[in-house]
Design a protein around this motif. Sequence first.
Motif, PDB file in Angstrom:
ATOM      1  N   PHE A 139       1.121   4.357   6.765  1.00  0.00           N
ATOM      2  CA  PHE A 139       0.426   4.573   5.493  1.00  0.00           C
ATOM      3  C   PHE A 139       0.214   6.059   5.246  1.00  0.00           C
ATOM      4  CE2 PHE A 139      -3.125   4.359   8.538  1.00  0.00           C
ATOM      5  CZ  PHE A 139      -3.888   5.446   8.155  1.00  0.00           C
ATOM      6  N   ILE A 140       0.059   6.403   3.988  1.00  0.00           N
ATOM      7  CA  ILE A 140      -0.419   7.718   3.567  1.00  0.00           C
ATOM      8  C   ILE A 140      -1.639   7.465   2.697  1.00  0.00           C
ATOM      9  CG2 ILE A 140       0.075   9.799   2.219  1.00  0.00           C
ATOM     10  CD1 ILE A 140       3.030   9.428   2.951  1.00  0.00           C
ATOM     11  N   ASP A 141      -2.744   8.091   3.071  1.00  0.00           N
ATOM     12  CA  ASP A 141      -4.028   7.829   2.420  1.00  0.00           C
ATOM     13  C   ASP A 141      -4.260   8.809   1.270  1.00  0.00           C
ATOM     14  OD1 ASP A 141      -6.596   7.129   1.752  1.00  0.00           O
ATOM     15  OD2 ASP A 141      -7.525   8.074   3.505  1.00  0.00           O
ATOM     16  N   ARG A 142      -4.365   8.248   0.055  1.00  0.00           N
ATOM     17  CA  ARG A 142      -4.701   9.052  -1.118  1.00  0.00           C
ATOM     18  C   ARG A 142      -5.995   8.558  -1.758  1.00  0.00           C
ATOM     19  NH1 ARG A 142      -3.823  13.706  -2.041  1.00  0.00           N
ATOM     20  NH2 ARG A 142      -3.709  13.420  -4.297  1.00  0.00           N
ATOM     21  N   THR A 143      -6.793   7.813  -0.989  1.00  0.00           N
ATOM     22  CA  THR A 143      -8.088   7.377  -1.513  1.00  0.00           C
ATOM     23  C   THR A 143      -9.060   8.553  -1.457  1.00  0.00           C
ATOM     24  OG1 THR A 143      -8.944   6.598   0.618  1.00  0.00           O
ATOM     25  CG2 THR A 143      -7.669   5.039  -0.705  1.00  0.00           C
TER      26      THR A 143
ATOM     27  N   ASN B  99     -12.867   7.968  -2.076  1.00  0.00           N
ATOM     28  CA  ASN B  99     -14.298   7.643  -2.115  1.00  0.00           C
ATOM     29  C   ASN B  99     -14.635   6.434  -1.251  1.00  0.00           C
ATOM     30  OD1 ASN B  99     -16.928   8.137  -3.087  1.00  0.00           O
ATOM     31  ND2 ASN B  99     -16.713   6.543  -4.643  1.00  0.00           N
ATOM     32  N   ARG B 100     -13.990   6.337  -0.063  1.00  0.00           N
ATOM     33  CA  ARG B 100     -14.184   5.143   0.756  1.00  0.00           C
ATOM     34  C   ARG B 100     -14.651   5.496   2.159  1.00  0.00           C
ATOM     35  NH1 ARG B 100      -8.964   1.423  -1.134  1.00  0.00           N
ATOM     36  NH2 ARG B 100      -9.073   2.045  -3.323  1.00  0.00           N
ATOM     37  N   LYS B 101     -15.568   4.710   2.684  1.00  0.00           N
ATOM     38  CA  LYS B 101     -16.078   4.932   4.029  1.00  0.00           C
ATOM     39  C   LYS B 101     -15.100   4.336   5.031  1.00  0.00           C
ATOM     40  CE  LYS B 101     -20.869   5.143   2.490  1.00  0.00           C
ATOM     41  NZ  LYS B 101     -22.214   4.538   2.515  1.00  0.00           N
ATOM     42  N   GLN B 102     -14.641   5.177   5.968  1.00  0.00           N
ATOM     43  CA  GLN B 102     -13.538   4.790   6.834  1.00  0.00           C
ATOM     44  C   GLN B 102     -13.929   4.614   8.291  1.00  0.00           C
ATOM     45  OE1 GLN B 102      -9.768   6.630   6.352  1.00  0.00           O
ATOM     46  NE2 GLN B 102     -10.067   7.119   4.199  1.00  0.00           N
ATOM     47  N   THR B 103     -15.224   4.589   8.589  1.00  0.00           N
ATOM     48  CA  THR B 103     -15.652   4.407   9.972  1.00  0.00           C
ATOM     49  C   THR B 103     -16.952   3.622  10.021  1.00  0.00           C
ATOM     50  OG1 THR B 103     -16.228   5.534  12.048  1.00  0.00           O
ATOM     51  CG2 THR B 103     -16.860   6.632   9.978  1.00  0.00           C
TER      52      THR B 103
ATOM     53  N   GLY C   2       7.893  -0.178   6.249  1.00  0.00           N
ATOM     54  CA  GLY C   2       7.527   0.363   4.950  1.00  0.00           C
ATOM     55  C   GLY C   2       6.288   1.223   5.064  1.00  0.00           C
ATOM     56  N   THR C   3       6.349   2.412   4.491  1.00  0.00           N
ATOM     57  CA  THR C   3       5.175   3.277   4.409  1.00  0.00           C
ATOM     58  C   THR C   3       4.503   3.058   3.073  1.00  0.00           C
ATOM     59  OG1 THR C   3       6.108   4.981   5.859  1.00  0.00           O
ATOM     60  CG2 THR C   3       4.371   5.673   4.340  1.00  0.00           C
ATOM     61  N   VAL C   4       3.230   2.695   3.117  1.00  0.00           N
ATOM     62  CA  VAL C   4       2.493   2.404   1.890  1.00  0.00           C
ATOM     63  C   VAL C   4       1.623   3.597   1.519  1.00  0.00           C
ATOM     64  CG1 VAL C   4       0.615   1.222   3.137  1.00  0.00           C
ATOM     65  CG2 VAL C   4       0.960   0.780   0.695  1.00  0.00           C
ATOM     66  N   ILE C   5       1.744   4.047   0.295  1.00  0.00           N
ATOM     67  CA  ILE C   5       0.825   5.025  -0.260  1.00  0.00           C
ATOM     68  C   ILE C   5      -0.384   4.250  -0.775  1.00  0.00           C
ATOM     69  CG2 ILE C   5       0.479   6.835  -1.969  1.00  0.00           C
ATOM     70  CD1 ILE C   5       2.713   7.629  -0.184  1.00  0.00           C
TER      71      ILE C   5
ATOM     72  N   THR D 149      -5.270  -1.015  -1.313  1.00  0.00           N
ATOM     73  CA  THR D 149      -6.224  -1.656  -0.394  1.00  0.00           C
ATOM     74  C   THR D 149      -5.951  -1.463   1.093  1.00  0.00           C
ATOM     75  OG1 THR D 149      -4.994  -3.753  -0.510  1.00  0.00           O
ATOM     76  CG2 THR D 149      -6.812  -3.454  -2.073  1.00  0.00           C
ATOM     77  N   GLN D 150      -4.831  -0.882   1.491  1.00  0.00           N
ATOM     78  CA  GLN D 150      -4.537  -0.788   2.924  1.00  0.00           C
ATOM     79  C   GLN D 150      -5.510   0.122   3.672  1.00  0.00           C
ATOM     80  OE1 GLN D 150      -1.717  -2.132   5.209  1.00  0.00           O
ATOM     81  NE2 GLN D 150      -2.662  -3.565   3.801  1.00  0.00           N
ATOM     82  N   VAL D 151      -5.950   1.184   3.009  1.00  0.00           N
ATOM     83  CA  VAL D 151      -6.926   2.091   3.598  1.00  0.00           C
ATOM     84  C   VAL D 151      -8.234   1.920   2.841  1.00  0.00           C
ATOM     85  CG1 VAL D 151      -7.451   4.485   4.161  1.00  0.00           C
ATOM     86  CG2 VAL D 151      -5.060   3.716   4.149  1.00  0.00           C
ATOM     87  N   PRO D 152      -9.347   1.725   3.532  1.00  0.00           N
ATOM     88  CA  PRO D 152      -9.536   1.883   4.978  1.00  0.00           C
ATOM     89  C   PRO D 152      -9.395   0.606   5.804  1.00  0.00           C
ATOM     90  CG  PRO D 152     -11.667   1.650   3.957  1.00  0.00           C
ATOM     91  CD  PRO D 152     -10.653   1.576   2.834  1.00  0.00           C
ATOM     92  N   GLU D 153      -8.884  -0.463   5.231  1.00  0.00           N
ATOM     93  CA  GLU D 153      -8.858  -1.747   5.932  1.00  0.00           C
ATOM     94  C   GLU D 153      -8.169  -1.639   7.289  1.00  0.00           C
ATOM     95  OE1 GLU D 153      -8.560  -5.534   3.533  1.00  0.00           O
ATOM     96  OE2 GLU D 153      -6.624  -5.577   4.559  1.00  0.00           O
TER      97      GLU D 153
END
Length: 277
Positions: free
Chosen positions: A108-112, A114-118, A162-165, A192-196
């Motif tokens: 994945f490449i994260d372009r979010t 405003n999301r809490k990731q931990t 597959g790399t998901v943006i 939805t892949q990040v931060p899931e």
Amino acid sequence: MPLMPKVGIIGGTGFDNPDILKNRKEKKVTTPFGNPSDVLVLGEINGVQTILLSRHGRKHDIMPGNVNYRANIWALKEEGCTHIIATAAVGSLQENYKPGELVLVDNFIDRTTNRKQTFYDGEPGHPIGVCHIPVEPAYCLKTRELILKTAEELKVSLIPTGTVITIEGPRYSSKAESNVFRSWGGHIIGMTQVPEVVLAKEAGICYASVALVTDYDCWRESGEKVCVAEVMKTFSENVSKVSKFVLSIVTKIGQEKWDDTVKELQDVVNGAIMLPK
């Protein structure tokens, strides 16, 4: 006693059919991070304990940026899930990732924004410390291998990588953004892949994602541009295929031994936590 796998399925439309699970029952839970998107639906698939969770709520009234990803993953962790199989609708950034195709995401490449990731954020009642979780590999290798083998046995057409943006949404990309993402090597794009995936790794859960390509993103000069109507049309035409495939994956998970894999994941998490002095 060998570890008995329990599988969480995170998805949406098509996974709230009562026929999917045997001995189905609903369970309302809360977590230190708030409430998950919906009730947990507990049951069995061919003897494998399984929990369904609708990512956007069963009414599909939670936009991607407002999904309580931490509560969702924590709830599945607390229920004892060893695995999560996620499903998602995505757009294509490459010509050979065609609408209607299934993709087994591997990066994945994260372009979010405003999301809490931990889970380890220092707030009262949350886990103590700082977790520098490694996300290479981001997705469980053994679970991915099992999914690829299942697809081969069932003759399911599945793009193996597959790399998901992952963008913030809920808007779609501009054409300039779409072309930048293509230049970065992105294959598909979703919200939805990040931060899931990151939170599942932090929770020590075997996580894999099967994405359904619903459209070509707006980079393409010809053909339909991405829109809600086109996305829903492709999704509805293929949701049965996705559902049957995921049910087969769950069955296969129940036939494997996972003690070493789960321990390795938990060791990674434990080794990533820095406790306060």
